[in-house]
Design an enzyme around this catalytic site. Structure first.
Site, PDB file in Angstrom:
ATOM      1  N   ASP A 512     -49.171  72.109  62.790  1.00 26.98           N
ATOM      2  CA  ASP A 512     -49.171  72.915  61.325  1.00 26.98           C
ATOM      3  C   ASP A 512     -50.032  71.972  60.332  1.00 26.98           C
ATOM      4  O   ASP A 512     -50.426  70.906  60.755  1.00 26.98           O
ATOM      5  CB  ASP A 512     -48.000  73.074  60.740  1.00 26.98           C
ATOM      6  CG  ASP A 512     -47.836  74.058  59.826  1.00 26.98           C
ATOM      7  OD1 ASP A 512     -48.945  74.713  59.397  1.00 26.98           O
ATOM      8  OD2 ASP A 512     -46.590  74.630  59.494  1.00 26.98           O
ATOM      9  N   ASP A 582     -47.776  83.398  57.417  1.00 23.13           N
ATOM     10  CA  ASP A 582     -46.421  83.044  57.126  1.00 23.13           C
ATOM     11  C   ASP A 582     -45.722  84.085  56.661  1.00 23.13           C
ATOM     12  O   ASP A 582     -44.401  84.080  56.445  1.00 23.13           O
ATOM     13  CB  ASP A 582     -46.486  82.032  56.281  1.00 23.13           C
ATOM     14  CG  ASP A 582     -46.706  80.538  56.623  1.00 23.13           C
ATOM     15  OD1 ASP A 582     -46.463  80.372  57.898  1.00 23.13           O
ATOM     16  OD2 ASP A 582     -46.950  79.662  55.973  1.00 23.13           O
TER      17      ASP A 582
END
Length: 813
Positions: A512, A582
């Site tokens: 990430d 997301d």
């Protein structure tokens, strides 16, 4: 195929031609890129010509090529009014009104330049003219990756199994001696041509203000420039701009990553181009940093497209004899609309960008712990979730953020890559073994490019964080970027990640990056080279990624950057897939994934089923719709399986069984966009296909639906069914009182008992039709419920409320 005759160059793929020639002045005139200009017979002649060189066998091809180039070349008797004549020797040449392969500043071409350099004397004028060219046939295609470099960055592509032709054209600045190489590679089967540039300083120190990777000058204006924009959790929205004059730009100039705000993939097309018809070009860049794509038009019916590193935040200084190489640009073209273009781009990404063990391998179905528990978990709660997942047929368990340092929120511990023993008393090793014993693979989340100020790493090495010394620093998500321009920081990241990845049986890593850049500065760079920071960062990042993927070739890596903030070909060269967004709301995701589909195959897009109400939007979407949308990607779940109902668990198990049966077609099939937001993916052999339809808005008395496909074999006959799902009785609300002998109170005892044992029969499709009919006309589906005509005793009427969806299974018979 690449062939050159008398200063004329042809780069030929199966269905496209790229042509340019060298003018007497030495400037390269761009003649054509697009539909093939030669027949199949001529193609065979050119193949002979490229094989035999200048012998008699190629004479016909040479004449043909020279005739084609002369026919396409512009015939200017003199420079136009208010233009600059290039030189006294060539007064008729005005570079402003010529389609060119490369352009620079100072000799009359006042359009967006391909290259701009500052010489030691302060001048920005350059004049690159033809020096030489070399063609290499049947060589192993470039196998280096983004970030492989000697003294600069090199971003050529191709796996070690690929063979291609390469053309290197060298231009030289006659005043300063600087050399510019333009390197083309041709991938005939994918109808893709790649292009990059190398600049080499000669007699002086120079500063590169800008250098692009690609330039295409079109002989027309009024083209449509299509780019993809958005924001965090709302990526990849298509934007069409007609460029009749001025300039259309898609750029990520300061964020420091390819970006959710503007993706580096763009298209150029004619105004009447659709998904299935019309001229369509696709362009992308193998790069993860700030990028620039622009289409401009001038008053002479010319359009110029350029792409490369964003010049707004880029600069590079070359001492005498040093070189710099740009990222590689990808281009493709199709006459059959955006779907045809996308298929070429998808094939190229799957075959030549993605590499390693996972390139062609089916991706496992995963459960990710993030939306199930966020930071609040223990080993016991993770194992409880994993047991539920294993029982439903899920294959991979992923422990997300919160397992390391003192990480109980997003304010601390990034950079401290050791287990939190309060949460994981047996560490990664102990947890991974217990997960494996349940029959699941084990995966882990990391964010190696970041550091919190509240961390052991920052306290030990505050100088490793990106910040301007002596000045306040702006943070994002309470964290700072590590300075990956520094070798010592790169080494730390590599060694700390090797310890993590080697600490247990890890099969998957989610990598990430949750903030963009600000206050870009490196203490290791002198003041006059701070404009090199952002590019050097990605040289460092690519070195890290290469070391780790080489050291752990069996691990499936998934890129992530606050969702799709860094969804690009540079990352895909190392990580076979990237988290799409997301936002896991299925209605939003349908649009986001459709946006990605223009330039990226579904095997590269991570997509999950999450809880409802959704955690990003609070929308309530049926479980089946959440599955249908997520199934067109690298599929998984991201919700607390311990908290859902028994009926939802049964439905999820059915979903997983279905997905496993059709996984390869869903992940690796040829993807086509259909009308009304629908899509279809077709297996390589054309025998299987899965189509998707979303009911965005349900309205009464509109019950006729036609499903028209794309990509099926016209000559085959297909059986069409739908994925059948029972509907709860409560779906009908108080309308059930039309069919029941007694009145049933909503949510009363009788209603709840009836709902637990009675299901409303939905529609069942069962048709057989030729592929030609399905592709060209379509089939009429069973009617939808429209306030009247519902067949409560059969399965002939479809209940599709707003937000419902269907999957259609199409198999050859």
């Amino acid at each position: 195929m690449i062939i050159e005759r008398n200063g004329c160059f042809l780069l030929q793929t199966l269905h496209t031609s790229y042509l340019f020639n060298i003018l007497k002045s030495g400037h390269p005139e761009h003649l054509h890129y697009g539909a093939s200009v030669i027949s199949e017979t001529q193609y065979e002649e050119f193949l002979k010509a490229s094989s035999f060189g200048d012998g008699s066998e190629s004479e016909a091809a040479s004449i043909c090529l020279n005739n084609i180039c002369y026919s396409l070349s512009e015939k200017h008797p003199a420079a136009g009014g208010n233009m600059i004549s290039y030189s006294d020797d060539f007064p008729g040449i005005a570079l402003e009104d010529l389609p060119l392969e490369i352009s620079s500043f100072g000799k009359g071409d006042i359009r967006d330049p391909f290259i701009l350099v500052t010489h030691e004397n302060g001048s920005k004028t350059s004049d690159f003219t033809f020096e030489k060219a070399s063609i290499t046939n049947d060589i192993q295609a470039p196998s280096s990756l983004p970030g492989s470099y000697d003294d600069s960055v090199k971003t050529s592509v191709g796996s070690s199994e690929d063979y291609a032709q390469q053309l290197v054209v060298t231009y030289k600045d006659k005043e300063y001696g600087t050399c510019l190489e333009v390197i083309y590679s041709v991938y005939p089967e994918c109808d893709v041509i790649t292009r990059r540039a190398v600049i080499v300083s000669a007699n002086e120190k120079i500063h590169i203000d800008r250098i692009m990777s690609n330039q295409i000058d079109f002989h027309e204006n009024g083209l449509v420039f299509t780019s993809f924009h958005g924001r965090w959790a709302d990526e990849m929205h298509r934007t069409d701009s007609v460029c009749d004059g001025g300039r259309c730009v898609s750029e990520e100039m300061a964020a420091g990553e390819s970006g959710s705000r503007s993706n580096p993939f763009v298209m150029i097309s004619h105004k009447d181009t659709t998904e299935d018809s019309g001229y369509c070009y696709g362009f992308n860049l193998i790069y993860s940093g700030n990028h620039y794509e622009a289409l401009s038009s001038n008053g002479y019916d010319k359009s110029r497209f350029i792409s490369g590193i964003s010049p707004a935040t880029f600069g590079w200084t070359l001492d005498k004899g040093e070189r710099f190489e740009t990222p590689e640009s990808i281009m493709t073209f199709d006459m059959n609309g955006a779907n045809g273009m996308s298929r070429h781009m998808h094939d190229f990404v799957r075959k030549h960008i993605v590499r390693g063990k996972w390139r062609d391998k089916n991706r496992p179905i995963l459960i990710n712990s993030w939306e199930a528990s966020y930071f609040r978990f223990t080993e016991s709660s993770l194992l409880k979730l994993a047991k539920e997942a294993a029982g439903l047929g899920i294959e991979l368990f992923v422990m997300d953020d919160g397992w390391f340092g003192k990480r109980d929120d997003d304010k601390s511990s990034l950079g401290d890559w050791y287990e939190n023993k309060d949460k994981l008393p047996g560490g990664i090793s102990g947890l991974s073994k217990k997960i494996n014993d349940l029959g699941l693979l084990f995966g882990i989340w990391v964010e190696p490019e970041m550091v919190n100020e509240d961390s052991d790493l920052y306290r030990a090495h505050p100088d490793w964080a990106v910040q301007v010394p002596g000045h306040a620093h702006s943070k994002g998500r309470n964290q700072m970027n590590l300075d990956l321009t520094r070798t010592d920081v790169q080494d730390y990241v590599i060694e700390s990640m090797k310890k993590v990845f080697g600490s247990g049986d890890i099969s998957y890593v989610k990598w990430d990056m949750n903030r963009i850049f600000s206050d870009c500065y490196s203490k290791e760079l002198p003041a006059d080279r701070q404009d090199e920071f952002m590019h050097r960062y990605y040289i460092g990042l690519y070195r890290i990624m290469k070391e780790l993927t080489d050291s752990f070739p069996d691990i499936l890596f998934e890129g992530c950057s606050a969702g799709g903030n860094r969804f690009d070909l540079g990352i895909l060269c190392y990580f076979p897939q990237i988290w799409g967004s997301d936002d896991t709301d299925a209605i939003c995701r349908a649009d986001i994934q459709r946006g990605y589909s223009y330039g990226y195959p579904q095997s590269t897009v991570g997509a999950h089923v999450s809880a409802t109400p959704n955690h990003q939007t609070l929308n309530t979407v049926p479980l089946e719709t959440r599955f249908d949308v997520a199934s067109f990607g690298c599929f998984g779940y991201e919700l607390n399986l311990c908290d859902i109902t028994a009926s939802d668990k049964k439905e999820i198990k059915d979903q997983i069984d279905f997905y496993k049966k059709y996984r390869h077609t869903l992940q690796f099939g040829h993807y086509y966009r259909l009308d009304d937001g629908r899509c279809i993916t077709v297996s390589d052999d054309g025998k299987k296909a899965i189509a998707f339809m979303l009911q965005r808005e349900s309205r009464p008395n509109r019950d006729v639906v036609t499903l028209r496909t794309c990509g099926l074999d016209d000559s085959k006959t297909y059986h069409i069914t739908n994925r059948y799902v029972d509907i709860d009785l409560k779906t009908m609300g108080s309308l059930i009182n039309m069919f029941t002998p007694i009145h049933i109170k909503q949510d009363g005892i009788i209603h709840n008992i009836a709902n637990s044992v009675v299901k409303v029969q939905n529609e069942r499709e069962d048709m057989t039709a030729p592929g030609a009919l399905l592709n060209r006309v379509g089939v009429r589906l069973r009617p939808k419920f429209g306030s009247t005509g519902f067949d409560q005793d059969g399965d002939k009427t479809g209940i599709l409320r707003t937000g419902d969806s269907r999957l259609y299974i199409i198999e050859s018979v």
